[in-house]
Design an enzyme around this catalytic site. Structure first.
Site, mmCIF file in Angstrom:
data_model
loop_
_atom_site.group_PDB
_atom_site.id
_atom_site.type_symbol
_atom_site.label_atom_id
_atom_site.label_comp_id
_atom_site.label_asym_id
_atom_site.label_seq_id
_atom_site.Cartn_x
_atom_site.Cartn_y
_atom_site.Cartn_z
ATOM 1 N N ASN A 43 0.821 -1.213 0.000
ATOM 2 C CA ASN A 43 0.000 0.000 0.000
ATOM 3 C C ASN A 43 0.857 1.266 0.000
ATOM 4 O O ASN A 43 0.348 2.361 0.262
ATOM 5 C CB ASN A 43 -0.923 0.015 1.218
ATOM 6 N N HIS A 131 -14.832 -1.271 4.491
ATOM 7 C CA HIS A 131 -13.759 -2.038 5.138
ATOM 8 C C HIS A 131 -14.227 -2.653 6.458
ATOM 9 O O HIS A 131 -15.151 -2.158 7.114
ATOM 10 C CB HIS A 131 -12.572 -1.102 5.387
ATOM 11 N N GLU A 175 -16.337 4.265 1.858
ATOM 12 C CA GLU A 175 -14.964 4.564 1.467
ATOM 13 C C GLU A 175 -15.021 5.396 0.190
ATOM 14 O O GLU A 175 -16.031 5.390 -0.515
ATOM 15 C CB GLU A 175 -14.187 3.274 1.204
ATOM 16 N N SER A 179 -11.118 -0.901 -1.216
ATOM 17 C CA SER A 179 -9.814 -1.548 -1.097
ATOM 18 C C SER A 179 -9.661 -2.825 -1.908
ATOM 19 O O SER A 179 -8.537 -3.213 -2.242
ATOM 20 C CB SER A 179 -9.527 -1.868 0.374
ATOM 21 N N ASP A 205 -14.215 7.542 4.267
ATOM 22 C CA ASP A 205 -12.875 7.052 4.567
ATOM 23 C C ASP A 205 -12.031 7.124 3.293
ATOM 24 O O ASP A 205 -12.292 6.415 2.323
ATOM 25 C CB ASP A 205 -12.959 5.612 5.076
ATOM 26 N N HIS A 208 -7.428 4.918 0.954
ATOM 27 C CA HIS A 208 -6.704 4.533 -0.263
ATOM 28 C C HIS A 208 -6.618 5.676 -1.275
ATOM 29 O O HIS A 208 -6.156 5.458 -2.399
ATOM 30 C CB HIS A 208 -7.372 3.312 -0.899
ATOM 31 N N LYS A 239 -0.525 4.323 4.361
ATOM 32 C CA LYS A 239 -0.507 3.797 2.991
ATOM 33 C C LYS A 239 0.341 4.723 2.120
ATOM 34 O O LYS A 239 1.555 4.673 2.174
ATOM 35 C CB LYS A 239 -1.932 3.609 2.509
#
Length: 385
Positions: A43, A131, A175, A179, A205, A208, A239
């Site tokens: 990541n 997640h 998110e 992910s 969120d 990523h 990440k």
């Protein structure tokens, strides 16, 4: 007493038994059993963790400071060093938000914020594919929650139309980049929905996305022009930011309330001040990393194109799934890729739904065009065989 060995044997028979890999890291390479492989499971999206120039520059500055390697306490006791406040002020200023609060990890953030803010007059509504940490936050809150079909905003609107009048507040959680599929939420659509319901809060969120999306690397919310519209904007430093910890951008009132009620914050030893200084050091340089972001986007598009029809068409990011199907075939495919010098790992249930076991290609900006060409050529040969 449970027979745990039998349970392990059952996992093995389903192709779901996991173990910690014994590997040696060498920058973007992984060495295992004498074999050197390109790490396609990291990541470290911007390649900063492997940047020795940045690391040495930071270590030189750290040696000149008096920052300890342990906070030795929670932030509410003696662990609140000035570097924490400096980072939080920098985050709030950069994002143009009223306040920011830093946590030990993304898992701490997602399992702490939602239970702190929710009560019996709260309904939590989350995307079906959020997640595990957000799911655990839903469960730990102990309040009512619903899931809407993945990125299906018509379904979400149906839930809001039916439920919002029954609760004092509704928190919608998603998110921004997912992910496992690498697809992207429509944040502008979510903001538009939120505006129709005065008691709805939006929780996003960006784990990523921070660092790799947006003109300044501030995530999909910056890319969509809605940084000010998201009530709880969460992200991680572990990440693309090559550090450790997480943050939320919010109002000052919410920040103060979390300090008083969020259990993972109150009862955890704070991150080391030296770690916070490293995070700040990297965050100040985000604006200078546009060329890394552009290169990452370019190689990601190339990989997604060759995997079109096998999961690549789902992705709109640097996370590109290669959906194989059954567990055993997925494990075999990962082993074949490793034999050809690509460190890829199988992702199996319960992380992903049954029948969708996959290789999760996670690209980083320090991968060269030549290395991606090699991967693309190998995948094309295997897919077309």
């Amino acid at each position: 007493m449970k027979d745990y060995q039998k349970l392990l044997n059952d996992l093995a028979s389903k192709g779901c038994l996991r173990s910690l890999p014994h590997v040696v890291h060498d920058g973007k390479w992984i060495e295992r059993n004498g074999q050197r492989m390109l790490n396609l499971s990291s990541n470290d999206y911007l390649g900063l963790a492997n940047d020795t120039g940045l690391r040495n520059e930071f270590l030189d500055s750290l040696r000149a400071s008096s920052l300890p390697l342990s906070s030795s306490s929670s932030r509410l006791l003696t662990g609140n060093f000035t570097v924490y406040e400096e980072l939080e002020q920098l985050l709030a200023h950069t994002f143009g938000r009223e306040a920011a609060l830093v946590f030990n990890s993304g898992y701490h953030a997602n399992t702490g914020i939602l239970p702190a803010l929710a009560d019996k007059q709260t309904l939590l509504v989350a995307d079906k594919l959020v997640h595990a940490s957000i799911i655990d936050g839903l469960l730990l809150s102990g309040v009512s929650f619903l899931r809407y079909r993945h990125n299906d905003y018509d379904h979400l609107e149906q839930i809001l139309q039916k439920e919002t009048s029954r609760y004092e507040q509704v928190i919608v959680a998603t998110e921004s980049i997912f992910s496992m599929d690498g697809d992207v939420a429509d944040l502008n659509r979510l903001v538009s929905l939120k505006r129709n319901y005065p008691n709805v809060m939006l929780y996003v969120d960006e784990a990523h996305a921070i660092g790799v999306r947006g003109a300044r690397g501030l995530g999909v919310a910056e890319e969509c022009g809605c940084l000010q519209e998201i009530d709880l904007l969460v992200g991680t430093f572990g990440k693309a930011m090559a550090s450790m910890g997480a943050y939320v951008l919010c109002s000052q009132v919410i920040r103060d309330y979390l300090i008083n009620t969020m259990r993972p914050l109150i009862f955890s030893t704070a991150l080391p001040p030296a770690q916070i200084a490293w995070t700040t050091f990297l965050f100040r340089r985000l604006l200078q990393m546009e060329s890394r972001r552009q290169h990452l986007a370019a190689i990601s598009r190339r990989l997604a194109a060759v995997l079109h029809g096998h999961g690549g068409e789902i992705s709109n990011s640097h996370i590109v799934p290669f959906i194989v199907g059954e567990n055993e075939e997925c494990v075999w495919t990962a082993e074949q890729l490793q034999r050809h010098g690509f460190y890829c790992l199988p992702v199996r249930p319960p992380t992903v739904p049954k029948g969708t076991s996959r290789i999760r290609f996670s690209l980083t900006a320090d991968m060269t065009d030549e290395e991606i060409n090699h991967l693309v050529a190998h995948l094309s040969e295997g897919i077309n065989a």
